[in-house]
Design a protein around this motif. Structure first.
Motif, mmCIF file in Angstrom:
data_model
loop_
_atom_site.group_PDB
_atom_site.id
_atom_site.type_symbol
_atom_site.label_atom_id
_atom_site.label_comp_id
_atom_site.label_asym_id
_atom_site.label_seq_id
_atom_site.Cartn_x
_atom_site.Cartn_y
_atom_site.Cartn_z
ATOM 1 N N GLU A 69 -88.048 40.514 -4.301
ATOM 2 C CA GLU A 69 -87.274 39.629 -5.171
ATOM 3 C C GLU A 69 -85.891 39.363 -4.577
ATOM 4 O O GLU A 69 -85.383 38.232 -4.638
ATOM 5 C CB GLU A 69 -87.136 40.252 -6.562
ATOM 6 C CG GLU A 69 -88.442 40.400 -7.318
ATOM 7 C CD GLU A 69 -89.214 41.667 -6.948
ATOM 8 O OE1 GLU A 69 -88.778 42.390 -6.024
ATOM 9 O OE2 GLU A 69 -90.262 41.918 -7.580
ATOM 10 N N ALA A 83 -84.209 35.702 -3.344
ATOM 11 C CA ALA A 83 -82.908 35.231 -3.837
ATOM 12 C C ALA A 83 -81.954 34.931 -2.686
ATOM 13 O O ALA A 83 -81.167 33.979 -2.748
ATOM 14 C CB ALA A 83 -82.301 36.291 -4.762
ATOM 15 N N HIS A 102 -79.590 42.479 -8.736
ATOM 16 C CA HIS A 102 -80.898 43.025 -8.354
ATOM 17 C C HIS A 102 -80.858 44.546 -8.361
ATOM 18 O O HIS A 102 -79.887 45.161 -7.891
ATOM 19 C CB HIS A 102 -81.303 42.516 -6.968
ATOM 20 C CG HIS A 102 -81.657 41.067 -6.942
ATOM 21 N ND1 HIS A 102 -82.955 40.617 -7.023
ATOM 22 C CD2 HIS A 102 -80.876 39.959 -6.881
ATOM 23 C CE1 HIS A 102 -82.963 39.292 -7.000
ATOM 24 N NE2 HIS A 102 -81.717 38.872 -6.918
ATOM 25 N N ASP A 132 -74.023 35.615 -8.742
ATOM 26 C CA ASP A 132 -75.115 34.652 -8.901
ATOM 27 C C ASP A 132 -76.344 35.329 -9.491
ATOM 28 O O ASP A 132 -77.038 34.757 -10.330
ATOM 29 C CB ASP A 132 -75.470 34.031 -7.548
ATOM 30 C CG ASP A 132 -74.403 33.064 -7.072
ATOM 31 O OD1 ASP A 132 -74.770 31.952 -6.680
ATOM 32 O OD2 ASP A 132 -73.214 33.407 -7.088
ATOM 33 N N GLU A 133 -76.622 36.534 -9.035
ATOM 34 C CA GLU A 133 -77.755 37.308 -9.553
ATOM 35 C C GLU A 133 -77.470 38.788 -9.356
ATOM 36 O O GLU A 133 -76.658 39.170 -8.501
ATOM 37 C CB GLU A 133 -79.064 36.955 -8.823
ATOM 38 C CG GLU A 133 -79.700 35.644 -9.229
ATOM 39 C CD GLU A 133 -81.065 35.423 -8.574
ATOM 40 O OE1 GLU A 133 -81.536 34.292 -8.594
ATOM 41 O OE2 GLU A 133 -81.641 36.396 -8.043
ATOM 42 N N LEU A 152 -74.302 38.098 -4.436
ATOM 43 C CA LEU A 152 -75.285 38.822 -5.218
ATOM 44 C C LEU A 152 -74.809 40.254 -5.381
ATOM 45 O O LEU A 152 -74.115 40.791 -4.508
ATOM 46 C CB LEU A 152 -76.649 38.824 -4.522
ATOM 47 C CG LEU A 152 -77.277 37.469 -4.153
ATOM 48 C CD1 LEU A 152 -78.621 37.695 -3.478
ATOM 49 C CD2 LEU A 152 -77.416 36.573 -5.369
#
Length: 311
Positions: free
Chosen positions: A176, A180, A164, A161-162, A132
């Motif tokens: 959040e 995740a 933030h 993957d993500e 992440l």
């Protein structure tokens, strides 16, 4: 690095979807990894200062909830141009930490992507663990609109993957991020008790709290020439923790600065560190400090090992 999961408890799952795993918080120096760790576990565990390379050791912070148990690993900042033995040791520790985890969280500063960030990303792509990206310090970004093209440009050449956006200091965006993280951990029983917050000893934490005051109170490069060794840590019959600590420096001139005029600086360092220890250890502390000189300890592999700077 020892993998805590391998030596964990053999307990049953609290529920069918309970998650547990190791998560490395990785990044170049001074992007806020320690502040993020403290915010995620809800406890001031890892020492924090405005200076780069405040973190010198692997710190495990444990966050337990109904959903799972996250074992956060706060690592030394990975940086380039490491000329001294201690800096090379920190880099080895940082690289080792990202090689043996279930998930890596790369932390960067809002609006900044440096050669050191790129070097860490390259190291992450060699690992199998999902990753992440956390963009920290968004509260300090004056032009929030500029973040979108910044992130878009990053996404064209880097795969996560993500992504933030958080402010570790203001505790924004953490819920959040935690969701995740948990979603990417394996279904596994907890390793530690729900009240445990770290695998580190009080002895280690005491040394870190003295070193934190050195980082906060000493000017320019002097904090990097200091380290702290606990010579005695014992609980007296009256319930007071008696701690004797040595602050090691490289030169006589540095010793004089740490002690200060009439011992004032050393007294202030000791008083502040003692107050932090009493809050963390939940008992009275008697702290005695000495300052000693060991020329070149920062480049002495044997001394680094003695002071706990091991991979």
């Amino acid at each position: 690095m020892d993998h805590p999961i391998e030596s964990g408890a053999d307990g049953a799952l609290p529920h069918a979807d309970y998650r547990c795993g190791l998560v490395a918080l990785a990044g170049r120096p001074n992007v806020g990894k320690s502040t993020l760790l403290n915010a995620l576990i809800g406890f001031r565990l890892s020492i924090v200062s405005p200076r780069p390379q405040t973190t010198r050791h692997r710190i495990l912070g444990i966050a337990s909830s109904a959903a799972g148990q996250v074992l956060y690993v706060d690592t030394p900042g990975l940086h380039r141009g490491a000329k001294r033995a201690m800096n090379r040791s920190l880099n080895r520790a940082a690289r080792a930490a990202i090689s043996d985890v279930d998930l890596v969280v790369q932390v960067i500063e809002a609006g900044r992507w440096t050669d050191e960030d790129e070097a860490l990303y390259a190291a992450l792509t060699e690992q199998k663990a999902p990753r992440l990206l956390v963009i920290n310090k968004v509260d300090l970004s004056k032009d929030k609109g500029a973040l979108l093209p910044f992130v878009a440009a990053l996404g064209e050449q880097h795969v996560y993957d993500e992504i933030h956006y958080v402010s570790a200091l203001k505790k924004k965006g953490l819920a959040e991020l935690e969701r995740a993280i948990l979603a990417r951990l394996p279904v596994r029983a907890p390793v530690y008790g729900e009240d445990e917050i770290t695998d580190r000893s009080e002895r280690f934490l005491a040394a870190e709290m003295v070193r934190e005051q050195l980082m906060l109170r000493l000017d320019q490069e002097l904090p990097y020439a200091t380290t702290v060794e606990i010579e005695q840590f014992s609980d007296r019959p009256d319930g007071v923790a008696e701690i004797h600590a040595v602050i090691w420096v490289e030169r006589d001139g540095q010793k004089a600065i740490v002690i200060g005029q009439g011992g004032a600086q050393l007294k202030a360092i000791g008083s502040a560190a003692r107050r932090h220890m009493e809050r963390l250890f939940e008992r009275k502390v008697f702290l005695k400090l000495w300052v000693k000189v060991r020329e070149g300890w920062v480049d002495d592999e044997a001394m680094l090992k003695k002071f706990g700077y091991t991979d």
